[in-house]
Design an enzyme around this catalytic site. Structure first.
Site, PDB file in Angstrom:
ATOM      1  N   ASP A  39      33.360  22.702  48.374  1.00 49.86           N
ATOM      2  CA  ASP A  39      32.166  22.083  49.360  1.00 49.86           C
ATOM      3  C   ASP A  39      31.818  23.340  50.118  1.00 49.86           C
ATOM      4  OD1 ASP A  39      30.339  20.442  50.775  1.00 49.86           O
ATOM      5  OD2 ASP A  39      31.611  20.954  52.361  1.00 49.86           O
ATOM      6  N   LYS A  51      35.001  16.048  52.326  1.00 47.56           N
ATOM      7  CA  LYS A  51      35.916  16.457  53.718  1.00 47.56           C
ATOM      8  C   LYS A  51      36.726  15.309  54.063  1.00 47.56           C
ATOM      9  CE  LYS A  51      32.433  18.591  54.669  1.00 47.56           C
ATOM     10  NZ  LYS A  51      31.210  19.562  55.114  1.00 47.56           N
TER      11      LYS A  51
HETATM   12  N1  URA Z   1      27.169  18.155  56.722  1.00 45.38           N
HETATM   13  C1  URA Z   1      27.904  18.264  55.690  1.00 45.38           C
HETATM   14  O1  URA Z   1      29.071  18.483  56.032  1.00 45.38           O
HETATM   15  N2  URA Z   1      27.427  18.748  54.395  1.00 45.38           N
HETATM   16  C2  URA Z   1      26.061  18.222  54.248  1.00 45.38           C
HETATM   17  O2  URA Z   1      25.821  18.634  52.952  1.00 45.38           O
HETATM   18  C3  URA Z   1      25.177  18.157  55.466  1.00 45.38           C
HETATM   19  C4  URA Z   1      25.801  17.892  56.420  1.00 45.38           C
END
Ligand code: URA
Length: 442
Positions: free
Chosen positions: A161, A187
């Protein structure tokens, strides 16, 4: 399998298999698939979208790209909360001790602020000595001992990510629903959550500027949760104007302290009781959301929530005197007032502009490496719906550096719109999205 064929398939609007998604995400994380191919893949997803199964597979591919936090040593259902980010958003500072005070274990990882939005870790670090870098063992032990700990997220959590987000940032692919939903959920799941409550903001200060887009994002995340066995509820609330009155790190800590004493702003209190009610319900500490909310109101009134905040701060090395006496928190050297130039009703306080104003004063970061000043920020004296006379104070700018003041003054003044007629009152909580559907309040 070849990266080229997967990009082509998505570009042509075809559905990708779980194996293809994992191959692409893990190949990229290991450095075997170059940035330019991932950039093309992200753009293909941006235009062609993904179905629910693909989004869930993408989420789990990101979860499995790195370490997962094992919270099994903490008994009970671990409910995590995530905010899509806003201005004056000190929700975690209130919510975490509040739900911990009624027995919901809080093992939370938080982030730092970037751009016009603030971050929980920066706010906590306004408290002298507060340590956000506990070891995994200390983290688990503290949750078992006192029911709450908040630390920084490690880079090893969902590393795919982090790498993908950096590319999205420079390839105009941030605002893609499947990419945002999978990024956030990956996450939370990697962080060990059994269930998730999402605080989705809507309005100028939020990622999603309109309600329909916010509902779609919430639905996408609730569906991921359903598919991967993590019960998820999303609460959509107003972020057209900032949350509460304070924007800036120590100013927000002060407001959070007042809220935990039952003396906080109405919108912030309502949001925390709503999100918290769902957390208590999902943690099975209450049979219904309504009972959960009542338990939290009692914790505010009895002083249990405030006592939990002090226990939490003390346990992470923070100076508890500053919690007992918030006047001891970092304070800016000077205050400048923004005044109304005409009489009327406040019909808008643009959250994005106020957030940028706070950033110009030094409360936030334009770039990741920037240092922040915990003491500066903005306190709103008027919010939407308030009547004002010419010369009334609209906002106070707490500052240390004259050079930074002028730009902040301009943008905060521009954030206020005053009209002769009062605005229509809209509900602060706009909708709740669960696996059963959407309940709208507007
Ligand atoms: N917050 C995140 O963690 N990821 C995104 O893609 C957008 C906002």
């Amino acid at each position: 399998m070849r990266a080229y064929d997967i990009i082509l398939k998505k570009r042509n609007g075809e559905k990708l298999s779980k194996e293809e998604i994992y191959f692409f995400v893990h190949g990229f994380t290991r450095g075997e698939i170059p940035d330019y191919q991932m950039a093309a893949f992200l753009m293909a997803v941006y235009f062609q979208g993904m179905d629910d199964e693909e989004v869930a597979d993408l989420t789990m591919a990101m979860v499995e790209s790195g370490d997962k936090v094992d919270l099994s040593a903490i008994s009970g259902i671990k409910v995590d909360k995530h905010s899509t980010g806003g201005v004056g958003d000190k929700t975690t500072l209130v919510l975490a001790p509040l739900v911990a005070a009624v027995g919901v274990p809080v093992a939370k990882m938080s982030g730092r602020g970037l751009g016009h939005t603030g971050g929980t870790l920066d706010k906590l670090e306004s408290i002298a000595g507060f340590n956000v870098a506990l070891s995994p063992e200390e983290f688990i032990k503290q949750v078992n001992d006192i029911g709450i700990a908040v630390i920084g997220q490690t880079a090893k959590l969902a590393p795919a990510d982090g790498k993908m987000y950096a590319l999205r940032d420079v390839t105009a692919t941030v605002d893609s629903l499947p990419l945002i939903a999978s990024s956030i959920m990956s996450k939370k799941i990697a962080g060990g959550a059994d269930a998730i409550v999402l605080d989705v903001k809507t309005g100028s200060g939020a990622f999603m500027k309109d309600l329909e887009g916010s509902i779609q994002l919430a639905q996408a995340m609730v569906k991921i949760g359903e598919r991967v066995g993590r019960e998820t509820i999303a609460v959509i609330s107003e972020m057209g104007e900032p949350l509460g009155f304070a924007v800036g790190n120590s100013l927000e800590v002060k407001e959070a302290i007042a809220t935990l004493k039952g003396e906080g702003p109405e919108d912030l209190t309502e949001l925390c009781l709503t999100l918290g009610g769902y957390m208590v319900f999902l943690a099975r500490k209450a049979d219904t959301f309504e009972t959960g909310k009542e338990m939290l109101k009692e914790a505010l009134q009895s002083g249990k929530a405030f006592a939990k905040l002090k226990e939490f701060v003390k346990s992470q090395g923070g100076n508890v005197h500053q919690i007992d006496d918030p006047a001891l928190l970092p304070k800016a050297q000077a205050i400048s007032q923004i005044k109304a130039e005409k009489e009327g009703f406040v019909i808008e306080v643009d959250a994005l502009k106020v957030g940028l104003g706070a950033m110009y004063l030094g409360a936030g970061r334009a770039k990741k490496e920037d240092k922040i000043d915990h003491s500066v920020g903005i306190v709103l004296r008027k919010k939407v719906g308030d009547k004002v006379l010419r010369g009334d104070v609209l906002a106070e700018l707490h500052y240390n550096d004259e050079k930074k003041l002028e730009d902040a003054q301009k943008i905060v003044f521009a954030a206020f719109k005053i009209d002769s007629r009062p605005p229509q009152k809209a509900p602060f909580i706009k909708a709740v999205v669960t696996s059963k559907g959407v309940e709208k309040y507007v």
